[in-house]
Design a protein around this motif. Structure first.
Motif, mmCIF file in Angstrom:
data_model
loop_
_atom_site.group_PDB
_atom_site.id
_atom_site.type_symbol
_atom_site.label_atom_id
_atom_site.label_comp_id
_atom_site.label_asym_id
_atom_site.label_seq_id
_atom_site.Cartn_x
_atom_site.Cartn_y
_atom_site.Cartn_z
ATOM 1 N N ILE A 226 -15.053 -24.045 -0.430
ATOM 2 C CA ILE A 226 -15.781 -24.816 -1.452
ATOM 3 C C ILE A 226 -15.156 -26.504 -1.804
ATOM 4 C CG2 ILE A 226 -14.706 -24.889 -4.199
ATOM 5 C CD1 ILE A 226 -14.165 -21.511 -3.673
ATOM 6 N N HIS A 227 -14.128 -26.059 -1.249
ATOM 7 C CA HIS A 227 -13.271 -28.327 -1.057
ATOM 8 C C HIS A 227 -14.566 -28.666 -0.986
ATOM 9 C CE1 HIS A 227 -10.422 -31.005 -1.974
ATOM 10 N NE2 HIS A 227 -10.940 -31.603 -0.694
ATOM 11 N N ASP A 228 -15.371 -28.383 0.438
ATOM 12 C CA ASP A 228 -16.345 -29.552 1.345
ATOM 13 C C ASP A 228 -16.784 -29.790 0.146
ATOM 14 O OD1 ASP A 228 -14.103 -29.574 2.732
ATOM 15 O OD2 ASP A 228 -15.041 -28.251 4.289
ATOM 16 N N TYR A 229 -17.538 -28.575 -0.503
ATOM 17 C CA TYR A 229 -18.897 -28.588 -1.281
ATOM 18 C C TYR A 229 -18.490 -29.405 -2.723
ATOM 19 C CZ TYR A 229 -22.466 -26.907 -4.194
ATOM 20 O OH TYR A 229 -23.728 -26.874 -4.871
ATOM 21 N N LEU A 230 -17.327 -29.462 -3.422
ATOM 22 C CA LEU A 230 -17.237 -30.003 -4.527
ATOM 23 C C LEU A 230 -17.019 -31.252 -3.694
ATOM 24 C CD1 LEU A 230 -14.900 -27.735 -6.117
ATOM 25 C CD2 LEU A 230 -17.181 -27.602 -6.503
ATOM 26 N N VAL A 231 -16.540 -31.616 -2.798
ATOM 27 C CA VAL A 231 -16.551 -33.066 -2.248
ATOM 28 C C VAL A 231 -17.567 -33.480 -1.819
ATOM 29 C CG1 VAL A 231 -15.825 -34.534 -0.215
ATOM 30 C CG2 VAL A 231 -13.986 -32.813 -1.630
ATOM 31 N N GLU A 264 -8.291 -35.569 -9.915
ATOM 32 C CA GLU A 264 -7.321 -34.017 -9.729
ATOM 33 C C GLU A 264 -6.113 -34.165 -8.949
ATOM 34 O OE1 GLU A 264 -10.908 -33.247 -7.683
ATOM 35 O OE2 GLU A 264 -12.180 -33.407 -9.433
ATOM 36 N N LEU A 265 -4.900 -34.965 -9.659
ATOM 37 C CA LEU A 265 -3.528 -34.212 -8.956
ATOM 38 C C LEU A 265 -3.676 -32.924 -9.499
ATOM 39 C CD1 LEU A 265 -1.242 -37.203 -10.036
ATOM 40 C CD2 LEU A 265 -2.399 -36.834 -7.726
ATOM 41 N N TYR A 266 -3.644 -32.053 -10.486
ATOM 42 C CA TYR A 266 -3.995 -31.074 -10.666
ATOM 43 C C TYR A 266 -3.986 -30.485 -9.568
ATOM 44 C CZ TYR A 266 -8.491 -30.622 -11.658
ATOM 45 O OH TYR A 266 -10.001 -30.775 -12.072
ATOM 46 N N LYS A 267 -4.632 -30.266 -8.745
ATOM 47 C CA LYS A 267 -5.227 -29.663 -7.609
ATOM 48 C C LYS A 267 -4.261 -29.394 -6.398
ATOM 49 C CE LYS A 267 -10.123 -29.541 -7.583
ATOM 50 N NZ LYS A 267 -11.368 -29.613 -6.957
ATOM 51 N N GLU A 309 -9.115 -25.028 -16.782
ATOM 52 C CA GLU A 309 -11.005 -25.567 -16.713
ATOM 53 C C GLU A 309 -11.612 -26.022 -15.540
ATOM 54 O OE1 GLU A 309 -12.769 -26.174 -19.540
ATOM 55 O OE2 GLU A 309 -10.749 -25.268 -20.749
ATOM 56 N N ALA A 310 -10.877 -25.950 -14.536
ATOM 57 C CA ALA A 310 -11.534 -26.126 -13.350
ATOM 58 C C ALA A 310 -11.611 -24.890 -12.472
ATOM 59 C CB ALA A 310 -10.248 -26.564 -12.036
ATOM 60 N N ALA A 311 -11.397 -23.727 -13.027
ATOM 61 C CA ALA A 311 -11.690 -22.510 -11.822
ATOM 62 C C ALA A 311 -12.245 -21.844 -12.914
ATOM 63 C CB ALA A 311 -10.161 -21.042 -12.760
ATOM 64 N N LYS A 312 -12.820 -21.905 -14.204
ATOM 65 C CA LYS A 312 -13.769 -21.796 -14.938
ATOM 66 C C LYS A 312 -15.205 -22.773 -14.728
ATOM 67 C CE LYS A 312 -12.587 -22.280 -19.386
ATOM 68 N NZ LYS A 312 -12.325 -22.743 -20.323
ATOM 69 N N ASN A 313 -15.024 -23.236 -14.812
ATOM 70 C CA ASN A 313 -16.184 -23.645 -13.951
ATOM 71 C C ASN A 313 -16.265 -23.089 -12.446
ATOM 72 O OD1 ASN A 313 -15.865 -25.976 -15.895
ATOM 73 N ND2 ASN A 313 -15.171 -27.226 -14.853
ATOM 74 N N LEU A 314 -16.027 -22.382 -11.436
ATOM 75 C CA LEU A 314 -16.399 -22.463 -10.444
ATOM 76 C C LEU A 314 -16.254 -20.895 -10.535
ATOM 77 C CD1 LEU A 314 -13.294 -23.623 -8.170
ATOM 78 C CD2 LEU A 314 -15.591 -24.049 -8.200
ATOM 79 N N ILE A 328 -10.553 -19.126 -5.223
ATOM 80 C CA ILE A 328 -11.338 -20.575 -6.162
ATOM 81 C C ILE A 328 -9.416 -20.390 -7.217
ATOM 82 C CG2 ILE A 328 -11.650 -19.945 -8.344
ATOM 83 C CD1 ILE A 328 -14.018 -18.387 -7.612
ATOM 84 N N GLY A 329 -8.664 -20.109 -7.510
ATOM 85 C CA GLY A 329 -7.665 -20.411 -7.546
ATOM 86 C C GLY A 329 -6.666 -21.289 -6.590
ATOM 87 N N MET A 330 -6.700 -21.237 -5.683
ATOM 88 C CA MET A 330 -6.102 -21.941 -4.774
ATOM 89 C C MET A 330 -6.288 -23.150 -4.923
ATOM 90 S SD MET A 330 -5.211 -19.802 -1.267
ATOM 91 C CE MET A 330 -4.968 -21.389 -0.516
ATOM 92 N N GLU A 331 -8.436 -23.510 -4.943
ATOM 93 C CA GLU A 331 -9.069 -24.799 -5.014
ATOM 94 C C GLU A 331 -9.228 -25.106 -6.035
ATOM 95 O OE1 GLU A 331 -11.266 -28.057 -5.035
ATOM 96 O OE2 GLU A 331 -10.689 -26.186 -3.194
ATOM 97 N N ALA A 332 -8.518 -24.460 -7.211
ATOM 98 C CA ALA A 332 -7.934 -25.196 -8.376
ATOM 99 C C ALA A 332 -7.040 -25.268 -8.503
ATOM 100 C CB ALA A 332 -8.233 -23.589 -9.619
ATOM 101 N N GLY A 333 -5.997 -25.746 -7.668
ATOM 102 C CA GLY A 333 -4.304 -25.127 -7.825
ATOM 103 C C GLY A 333 -3.434 -24.969 -7.864
ATOM 104 N N PHE A 334 -3.685 -23.461 -8.155
ATOM 105 C CA PHE A 334 -2.948 -22.021 -7.784
ATOM 106 C C PHE A 334 -2.142 -21.943 -6.998
ATOM 107 C CE2 PHE A 334 -5.199 -21.841 -11.514
ATOM 108 C CZ PHE A 334 -4.288 -21.861 -12.911
ATOM 109 N N LYS A 335 -0.415 -22.363 -6.752
ATOM 110 C CA LYS A 335 0.234 -21.463 -5.532
ATOM 111 C C LYS A 335 -0.722 -20.383 -5.257
ATOM 112 C CE LYS A 335 4.238 -22.933 -3.795
ATOM 113 N NZ LYS A 335 6.093 -23.500 -3.509
ATOM 114 N N SER A 336 -0.292 -19.647 -5.871
ATOM 115 C CA SER A 336 -0.457 -18.337 -5.581
ATOM 116 C C SER A 336 -1.414 -17.547 -6.308
ATOM 117 C CB SER A 336 1.148 -17.687 -5.479
ATOM 118 O OG SER A 336 0.973 -17.395 -6.827
ATOM 119 N N LYS A 337 -2.016 -15.977 -5.921
ATOM 120 C CA LYS A 337 -3.197 -15.239 -6.739
ATOM 121 C C LYS A 337 -1.823 -14.548 -8.162
ATOM 122 C CE LYS A 337 -5.078 -11.530 -6.187
ATOM 123 N NZ LYS A 337 -5.891 -10.294 -5.595
ATOM 124 N N SER A 338 -1.074 -14.531 -7.841
ATOM 125 C CA SER A 338 -0.569 -14.209 -9.448
ATOM 126 C C SER A 338 -0.375 -14.966 -10.291
ATOM 127 C CB SER A 338 1.217 -13.073 -8.993
ATOM 128 O OG SER A 338 1.654 -14.361 -7.812
#
Length: 362
Positions: A226-231, A264-267, A309-314, A328-338
């Motif tokens: 996902i990250h490579d595609y976005l870049v 995009e520091l939030y990632k 917002e990043a997760a919603k876009n994906l 998708i959550g990891m790419e948006a910047g979240f550390k864990s699924k929970s």
């Protein structure tokens, strides 16, 4: 020790090995070239375990034929191939590395020759047995430590993937150590007590691969895709822009928005209030105070809004439907699924999965 316990451990190892191997080559989520070789290594280990159990439990022509196949040679070669595919090593472009499969082929040829020439039970059979046992353990040790060195020195993988591959590699090293102890005990003491430990450990090893290792690594791979595609398609992706309140005149807040939207520091899942304060050349306390005063949010709430917002876009883009919610959550910047699920549900009052489903039907 009760032999029933050993039987249970060995049968469980076989069943789990086949189950995990089949899951790797049939499931669309797990299916990949690398996992095909991982499945081959697990099939080899399961077959080896089954043959060992049959050899202990009964004696027949079928067992004699199965003993002609030294799957321990195949296990080492397949696992090494799995590692170099994962790290995208240049060895993949070389044909000579495939010679690591020759010991397996050669051992089968030698075993069939002994079988057809009726040399079992002779001095030749004994010599060949010890030579192959030593060669098998030596090959496993050489390939597993070589692959460990290649993983450590690889520059083509993320730290998350390196960490997981090294953990898998360490698990295999432990397995080989127990196998060596089992062989020593078998040859010197004519005992099989260490086999209890070996096959029980292998059962745990196989479960770990399925429920933690392979799944987690697959999520990491998807996140990287996902990250490579976005870049590579950055100009085609609509950047996240938040409207700055006209009453906001603080230079720090303006710079903060720029850091979020341009860099995009939030990632970064490890992004902290201290990191942000350092980038803005201010103190943590003052940063929290000014965000609270001018935006009426905490630092983590501010950062998580960008992540949502990043997760919603994906999630609403059909291009990413094949990827897991966790990736998708990891790419948006979240550390864990929970953490992703909790923040998303608090913000939108529905889970990420429900949101994706809603977007498909709307």
């Amino acid at each position: 020790m009760d032999k029933t316990l050993l039987d249970f451990a060995m049968i469980a190892s076989v069943i789990i090995g086949y189950f995990v191997g089949i899951a790797l080559i049939t499931s669309s989520f797990y299916k990949s070239r690398a996992n095909n070789y991982l499945a081959l290594s697990l099939f080899s280990m399961a077959n080896l375990t089954l043959i060992e159990w049959l050899n202990i439990s009964l004696s027949s022509v079928i067992v004699d034929i199965l003993l002609l196949f030294r799957f321990d040679f195949l296990f080492a070669a397949a696992l090494f191939t799995y590692f170099i595919i994962q790290i995208k090593h240049p060895l993949l472009k070389s044909k000579w590395y495939k010679w690591i499969y020759f010991p397996f082929i050669g051992s089968v040829i030698i075993e069939f020759s002994l079988y057809l020439l009726d040399l079992y039970g002779t001095i030749y059979d004994l010599i060949v047995f010890y030579i192959k046992d030593i060669a098998s353990i030596s090959l496993n040790i050489f390939l597993i430590f070589w692959s460990r060195k290649l993983i450590r020195n690889s520059n083509s993988i993320s730290e998350n993937k390196r960490h997981w591959l090294l953990r898998l590699n360490l698990f295999v090293i432990c397995l080989i150590i127990i196998l060596i102890l089992n062989r020593v005990e078998l040859h010197l003491l004519d005992s099989i007590y260490s086999a209890y430990v070996l096959w029980t450990f292998m059962s745990l090893f196989l479960w770990w691969i399925l429920y933690y290792g392979v799944f987690r690594l697959q999520v990491i791979d998807q996140k990287e895709e996902i990250h490579d595609y976005l870049v590579s398609n950055k100009t085609a992706i609509k950047p996240i822009k938040k409207k700055i309140n006209s009453s906001t005149s603080s230079k720090i807040i303006t710079q903060l928005y720029a850091l979020m939207e341009d860099e995009e520091l939030y990632k970064n899942p490890l992004l902290s209030r201290l990191d942000l304060a350092a980038r803005l050349e201010t103190s943590e306390g003052y940063l929290s105070q000014i965000i609270n005063q001018e935006i009426n949010k905490s630092v983590i709430q501010f950062v998580n809004e960008y992540r949502i917002e990043a997760a919603k876009n994906l999630l609403q883009d059909p291009m990413f439907n094949k990827y897991s919610i966790e990736a998708i959550g990891m790419e948006a910047g979240f550390k864990s699924k929970s953490a992703f699920y909790d923040v998303f549900k608090t913000s939108l009052e529905m889970s990420p999965g429900a949101y994706r489903k809603f977007q498909k039907t709307s």
